[in-house]
Design a protein around this motif. Structure first.
Motif, PDB file in Angstrom:
ATOM      1  N   LYS A  88      48.377 -36.127 -19.715  1.00 43.08           N
ATOM      2  CA  LYS A  88      48.439 -35.275 -18.532  1.00 43.08           C
ATOM      3  C   LYS A  88      49.780 -35.431 -17.827  1.00 43.08           C
ATOM      4  CE  LYS A  88      45.897 -33.829 -14.432  1.00 43.08           C
ATOM      5  NZ  LYS A  88      44.743 -34.079 -13.540  1.00 43.08           N
ATOM      6  N   ASN A  99      50.343 -30.610 -13.549  1.00 42.11           N
ATOM      7  CA  ASN A  99      49.291 -29.603 -13.687  1.00 42.11           C
ATOM      8  C   ASN A  99      49.123 -29.103 -15.122  1.00 42.11           C
ATOM      9  OD1 ASN A  99      48.708 -29.586 -10.900  1.00 42.11           O
ATOM     10  ND2 ASN A  99      50.443 -28.217 -10.519  1.00 42.11           N
ATOM     11  N   GLU A 100      49.788 -29.764 -16.075  1.00 44.50           N
ATOM     12  CA  GLU A 100      49.684 -29.355 -17.471  1.00 44.50           C
ATOM     13  C   GLU A 100      49.285 -30.545 -18.341  1.00 44.50           C
ATOM     14  OE1 GLU A 100      52.660 -25.589 -18.116  1.00 44.50           O
ATOM     15  OE2 GLU A 100      53.413 -27.594 -18.618  1.00 44.50           O
ATOM     16  N   TYR A 101      48.944 -30.209 -19.570  1.00 47.35           N
ATOM     17  CA  TYR A 101      48.583 -31.229 -20.546  1.00 47.35           C
ATOM     18  C   TYR A 101      49.530 -31.115 -21.739  1.00 47.35           C
ATOM     19  CZ  TYR A 101      44.337 -31.659 -17.805  1.00 47.35           C
ATOM     20  OH  TYR A 101      43.451 -31.853 -16.781  1.00 47.35           O
ATOM     21  N   CYS A 102      50.194 -32.212 -22.059  1.00 46.70           N
ATOM     22  CA  CYS A 102      51.067 -32.244 -23.241  1.00 46.70           C
ATOM     23  C   CYS A 102      50.213 -32.671 -24.437  1.00 46.70           C
ATOM     24  CB  CYS A 102      52.210 -33.228 -23.027  1.00 46.70           C
ATOM     25  SG  CYS A 102      53.288 -32.795 -21.656  1.00 46.70           S
ATOM     26  N   SER A 106      52.592 -27.651 -24.647  1.00 49.39           N
ATOM     27  CA  SER A 106      51.942 -27.870 -23.358  1.00 49.39           C
ATOM     28  C   SER A 106      50.856 -26.824 -23.131  1.00 49.39           C
ATOM     29  CB  SER A 106      52.960 -27.824 -22.226  1.00 49.39           C
ATOM     30  OG  SER A 106      53.596 -26.564 -22.171  1.00 49.39           O
ATOM     31  N   ALA A 131      48.178 -25.245 -20.061  1.00 54.57           N
ATOM     32  CA  ALA A 131      47.718 -25.149 -18.676  1.00 54.57           C
ATOM     33  C   ALA A 131      46.333 -24.511 -18.680  1.00 54.57           C
ATOM     34  CB  ALA A 131      48.680 -24.308 -17.843  1.00 54.57           C
TER      35      ALA A 131
END
Length: 276
Positions: free
Chosen positions: A111, A114-117, A263, A265
């Motif tokens: 995390k 506000n995004e997830y890699c 990434s 979102a």
């Protein structure tokens, strides 16, 4: 009559993806997908259904057309990690069973604000080969990247002009009619700038879309480059929606592994209503 659908909408490199949480008969998947991804509903480029798996994995992802989708894998992994309460800079491994491949898919999720890699271990193609064909009055030099249930065609081009895009669309539909695969991808690639324009055709949904970002297409491009250069490839591939990284390992005379990184979102979650 209206049917209520629980959904989550994601943006993995702007390849807008809807995942369905509610349980529905498999024979209704195509109808639900075509309705919910339309312009006058939630609107997206692809739809998958979250199912329980009998295997020791986090979930089963069933795409509406039975295809495999790397970006949808990222999306589901990000959602599961978020539901598990993944905190900033924490790393979580998610294991998925996915349509279009008999291999389990391992996803690493981290995390970032506000995004997830996400990093996804992708299927390895059964075969990569080069062919010259006569198509639409021209000699077409194409790379065929074949998987268990889908096929990608890499075409190296100088520009993404309308003529080559129209030719790609016609070729995708033709291959969809003749090959019987669950997904046909035509990947226009500009090698000088490392840019990719991915066209994805899912025959069962009659869905033909120039995607903003394509995870499985990026993996196929990495496989092609590793096969061509006979060595490991690490490349950041620019697409209309942003960059996806691919790492393709070449061992001896074959592709040993492929991973993509991008990434995701989570942009919306709620209920949709469709006619049944």
């Amino acid at each position: 009559m209206k049917q209520e659908i629980d959904f989550i909408k994601f943006s993995p490199t702007q390849n807008m993806t809807i995942l369905i949480k509610t349980n529905h008969p498999a024979e209704t998947y195509r109808h639900i997908a075509s309705k919910i991804m339309s312009y006058d509903n939630v609107y997206a480029e692809q739809v998958g259904f979250i199912e329980k798996s009998k295997k020791k994995v986090n979930a089963h992802l069933q795409m509406a057309g039975g295809e495999f989708c790397g970006n949808a894998c990222m999306a589901l992994a990000a959602y599961i990690a978020s539901e598990q309460g993944l905190e900033h800079n924490d790393l979580r491994e998610i294991l998925l069973e996915v349509s279009g491949t008999d291999k389990l898919i391992l996803c690493q999720v981290k995390k970032k604000q506000n995004e997830y890699c996400c990093q996804v271990t992708m299927p390895i193609p059964n075969k990569v080969e080069q062919r010259m064909i006569k198509y639409d009055g021209i000699d077409l030099d194409m790379i065929i990247v074949r998987y268990q249930e889908y096929i990608h065609i890499v075409l190296e081009v100088e520009q993404f002009d309308e003529a080559i895009k129209k030719r790609a669309q016609t070729l995708a539909r033709l291959l969809g009619l003749t090959l019987g695969d669950k997904l046909i991808g035509i990947l226009l690639y500009k090698s000088e700038s490392n840019e990719l324009a991915p066209l994805i055709f899912v025959p069962q949904l009659d869905s033909l879309i120039w995607e903003r970002g394509c995870g499985s297409g990026t993996a196929s491009l990495g496989a092609y480059l590793a096969w061509k250069n006979k060595k490991e490839i690490v490349a950041e591939v620019m697409q209309p929606g942003g960059m996806i990284k691919v790492v393709a390992d070449f061992n001896g005379d074959e592709i040993a592994s492929i991973k993509i990184e991008g990434s995701v979102a989570i942009v919306a979650q709620g209920k949709a209503f469709i006619e049944v």
